[in-house]
Design a protein around this motif. Sequence first.
Motif, short mmCIF file in Angstrom:
data_model
loop_
_atom_site.label_atom_id
_atom_site.label_comp_id
_atom_site.label_asym_id
_atom_site.label_seq_id
_atom_site.Cartn_x
_atom_site.Cartn_y
_atom_site.Cartn_z
N HIS A 353 0.81 -1.23 0.00
CA HIS A 353 0.00 0.00 0.00
C HIS A 353 0.84 1.28 0.00
CE1 HIS A 353 -3.25 -2.76 0.47
NE2 HIS A 353 -2.70 -3.26 1.56
N ASP A 354 2.08 1.18 -0.45
CA ASP A 354 2.95 2.35 -0.63
C ASP A 354 3.93 2.00 -1.74
OD1 ASP A 354 5.58 3.88 -0.15
OD2 ASP A 354 4.19 4.95 1.15
N GLN A 355 3.94 2.80 -2.82
CA GLN A 355 4.74 2.45 -3.98
C GLN A 355 6.23 2.43 -3.68
OE1 GLN A 355 3.24 1.47 -6.87
NE2 GLN A 355 5.29 0.79 -7.45
N ARG A 356 6.67 3.38 -2.87
CA ARG A 356 8.08 3.42 -2.48
C ARG A 356 8.47 2.14 -1.74
NH1 ARG A 356 8.89 7.41 2.33
NH2 ARG A 356 7.42 5.85 3.10
N LEU A 366 11.38 -9.00 -0.14
CA LEU A 366 10.63 -8.95 1.11
C LEU A 366 9.16 -9.24 0.85
CD1 LEU A 366 12.36 -5.75 2.52
CD2 LEU A 366 12.72 -8.11 3.29
N PRO A 367 8.44 -9.73 1.86
CA PRO A 367 7.03 -10.09 1.67
C PRO A 367 6.16 -8.88 1.33
CG PRO A 367 7.90 -11.04 3.70
CD PRO A 367 8.92 -10.07 3.21
N VAL A 368 5.11 -9.13 0.53
CA VAL A 368 4.12 -8.11 0.20
C VAL A 368 2.77 -8.63 0.66
CG1 VAL A 368 3.02 -6.78 -1.65
CG2 VAL A 368 5.47 -7.34 -1.78
N ARG A 369 2.23 -8.04 1.73
CA ARG A 369 1.00 -8.53 2.34
C ARG A 369 -0.12 -7.53 2.15
NH1 ARG A 369 5.01 -9.30 6.57
NH2 ARG A 369 5.76 -11.47 6.50
N GLN A 370 -1.13 -7.87 1.39
CA GLN A 370 -2.24 -6.97 1.16
C GLN A 370 -3.17 -6.96 2.35
OE1 GLN A 370 -4.43 -7.68 -2.44
NE2 GLN A 370 -6.00 -6.15 -1.97
N VAL A 371 -3.45 -5.74 2.85
CA VAL A 371 -4.36 -5.62 4.00
C VAL A 371 -5.48 -4.62 3.74
CG1 VAL A 371 -2.65 -6.34 5.70
CG2 VAL A 371 -2.81 -3.91 5.07
N VAL A 372 -5.54 -4.04 2.55
CA VAL A 372 -6.62 -3.13 2.18
C VAL A 372 -7.10 -3.51 0.79
CG1 VAL A 372 -7.39 -0.73 1.87
CG2 VAL A 372 -5.55 -1.26 3.50
N ASP A 389 -5.60 3.24 -2.38
CA ASP A 389 -6.92 3.82 -2.12
C ASP A 389 -7.26 3.68 -0.63
OD1 ASP A 389 -9.42 4.87 -2.27
OD2 ASP A 389 -10.34 3.13 -3.23
N ASP A 390 -7.59 4.82 -0.02
CA ASP A 390 -8.04 4.76 1.38
C ASP A 390 -9.39 5.45 1.52
OD1 ASP A 390 -7.30 7.36 0.96
OD2 ASP A 390 -6.03 7.55 2.73
N GLY A 391 -10.17 5.43 0.44
CA GLY A 391 -11.47 6.10 0.44
C GLY A 391 -12.55 5.29 1.12
N LEU A 405 -13.38 -3.40 8.61
CA LEU A 405 -13.55 -1.98 8.95
C LEU A 405 -13.14 -1.09 7.78
CD1 LEU A 405 -12.05 -1.88 12.58
CD2 LEU A 405 -14.45 -2.09 11.92
N THR A 406 -13.70 0.11 7.76
CA THR A 406 -13.20 1.12 6.82
C THR A 406 -11.84 1.61 7.31
OG1 THR A 406 -14.19 2.99 7.97
CG2 THR A 406 -15.56 1.87 6.31
N VAL A 407 -11.13 2.32 6.44
CA VAL A 407 -9.81 2.83 6.84
C VAL A 407 -9.91 3.76 8.05
CG1 VAL A 407 -7.87 4.27 6.10
CG2 VAL A 407 -8.76 2.48 4.58
N PRO A 408 -10.80 4.77 8.07
CA PRO A 408 -10.89 5.62 9.27
C PRO A 408 -11.24 4.83 10.52
CG PRO A 408 -11.98 6.67 7.41
CD PRO A 408 -11.68 5.27 6.98
#
Length: 877
Positions: A353-356, A366-372, A389-391, A405-408
């Motif tokens: 969830h961060d391109q950098r 390194l592992p890439v774990r999707q959480v959103v 996307d965090d909408g 849950l939503t991001v907020p």
Amino acid sequence: MSRYNAKTVEEKWQAVWSEKGTFQVPDDAPGERYYVLEMFPYPSGRIHMGHVRCYTLGDVVARYKRAQGCAVLHPMGWDAFGLPAENAARERGVHPREWTYSNIAAMRAELQRMGLSLDWSRELATCHPGYYRHQQELILDLLDGGLLYRRAAEVNWDPVDQTVLANEQVIDGRGWRSGALVEKRKLEQWFFRITAFNDELLEALDRLERWPDRVRNMQRNWIGRSRGAQVRFPVSGRTPGSTDGGIAEVEVFTTRPDTLYGASFIALAPDHPLALEVAARDPAAQAFIEECRRTSTAEAAMQTQEKRGYDTGLTVRHVLAGDGWSHGDLPVYIANFVLMGYGTGAIFGCPAHDQRDLDFARAYGLPVRQVVQAADGAPDGIGAEAYVDDGEEARIVNSAFLDGLTVPEAKDRVIARLEELGCGTGAITYRLRDWGISRQRYWGCPIPVVHCPSCGLVPVPRAQLPVELPEDVRFDVPGNPLDAHPTWKHVDCPSCGGPAQRETDTCDTFVDSSWYFARFCSPRAETPLPREIVDPWLPVDQYIGGIEHAILHLLYARFFVKALRQVGKIAVEEPFAGLFTQGMVCHETYRAEGGGWLSPDEVTKDASGALVAVADGRPVTAGRSEKMSKSKRNTVDPGAIIEQYGADTARWFMLSDSPPERDLEWTEDGVAGAWRFTQRLWRLQEDAVALLRDAASDDIDPDALDAADLADWAAELRRGTHKAVANVTATLEVFHFNKAVAEIHSFANLLAGAKPKGGLTAADAAVLRRALERMAVLIGPMMPHLAEEIWSQLGHDGLLADQPWPKADPAFLAQDQVTIGVQVAGKLRATLTVPRDEDQETLREAALANDNVRRAIGDKPVRKVIVVPNRIVNVVV
């Protein structure tokens, strides 16, 4: 019929204005005041077309407001300190002071040829001791107020200019002036505590309604208020509080604590304490850190460079290890894309969830774990691009108690859990950092402090100001000439009388430009800012300059005003009530057969119309139109244009070609067209004066005449005169100068068609005279020399510059104007009388500028403005 002689006429009226002091304004001017200011120039030696455009725009505003009865403050000065003068000293063997003042004299003469309505009695130069003496006093005020301090800090070092640069002065990893790759060094530096005003600087942007949204957004982003969490990751195998196990925790600030279950590594800035601890025992780590110091610079550059890291061999325990985390400890890397100056100097990497972070993870396996993911399940897995996307549609997955849950919602829940566990807290941080003002150079304002081995830092007593720069300096050695001076820095301590040394750092030149607008209010006063004079003039009503200063100058000036207010020096809260950012002046580029750039005066057309070089007739390739620059050689000399066509023609073209906020394409055809219109106005004046010579019309008010007493052409001209006044006034109010030009063209066409059949009656003559007088007044802000000459030819003894702005009589506009309503949230709040068929953007701006409408909107954001031409404007909030 005579030909208009621009050179003779312009010199004549410039001399008259100067002799009479027409544009001088007293400090305590009575009545309504208006302060218009263009960003003052650096004295490079020549004005360029960007100057011509900027100062023409400001002059139109100043002359228009003066005609409306305002006491107008419109000063000029010079941003005169800086490295170019030192570079000239090194390259040409001339003292910076001599080079600077010679350039000022040349540029002053060029600007005066433009016929600007400037109060030259207020002229100042920031390099003059009479200016920087007062700046030094203000610096001491801020030091006393705790807003200036000194500390050791990692800085951006320009190896060519041999000086420190602020973060904002590092562009794509290079010094903003030298272009050299910037290095990181740790030095003792002076800082303004700009972060003390983080919230105030941010929140006040909403009240700057007459600033461009783009500039306000740029400042919001630079201040960078972020809500998130401070998270403390325990270093594996180390006990917090122990004295022999090294650093036991890595603290991270994150704006996305909702993604903690997606973590796969910790990354440290090269100068993070834990990174330095590792480097002390690991030569390879030390070598990597040294490499980062040579190549790492500004944050923007780090975002685009290759993401590289060094595995320290250390790991940290995940803070949610007891809440469903099942992936073990996280490896700790030193990384070239993490800045010690932002946040805590450490991040947790969440590659999904961060391109950098994703680029780094792919590079190091390194592992890439999707959480959103989106509510519909997309994306399912991460490829080459991170899912950011965090909408409202985003939901948390693979995250134990946060799932669904939503991001907020997830942010709130996880922060609460971190606080329960004692390993984190909710926090707000800012991207903005304190402003480092120390510069290791000679040609700048000396910082008025003495270093005493017994007393420490001692302010120079105010009675001893200014601390003046020495004249006898050498520029044949690298570094700061003040450090190398044999005597200047050696002084007695003002406190104990023992041997001490002056501070040899001088101020960043942006300090000089952070308060000059306030000094203009009373530039010869014995104190920096006499409140009884300065407070009534500030803030600047209309400030004009380039958008490239959106962060550097404009943010620093806002801070300086707030700081001065806090220490009781001024009452104003913001420096500039209105801001206008003009577009650039562009020109086509040209390349010779060999590939070299050619200037416009080195290019011509052959018999077939093809572009060829003047020197040898060889073919020339035209490139795209770009901002005028010395590097592309696509510049046009304003002095040559003024010499050939006159200042009024240059000004007219600058105003007529495009909206002032957009880039302007300079063309020979365009300026020639402006010159033809200048000649046309002169011929119209001559024709009219010849007709009026034998008509006794001076005592007749043409607006009081019955239409039956006028010829048809005269009745039409009378209506057209009022229409021109109404429309030009409306366009000038909203900075639509190109539309004002178009209205004057239409008015000129009407005047040209005013041909009496047979003799000219006194009534018709009165209408013609009034029309020509109104034409002179309307073009006055834009073509002031021609306007004065027309006014004089009509027999007036006084100056046109002193004439009031005319008002249109609604009785003559009935068929040309309409009254429309303005609704806010469905309720009528105002009415506007505007020209029929006015364009939607002008109606929108006029509606939002109305005081009643602004009060009705209040603090609510404007969601939409619906414009129905000739009927209504509806503001949706």
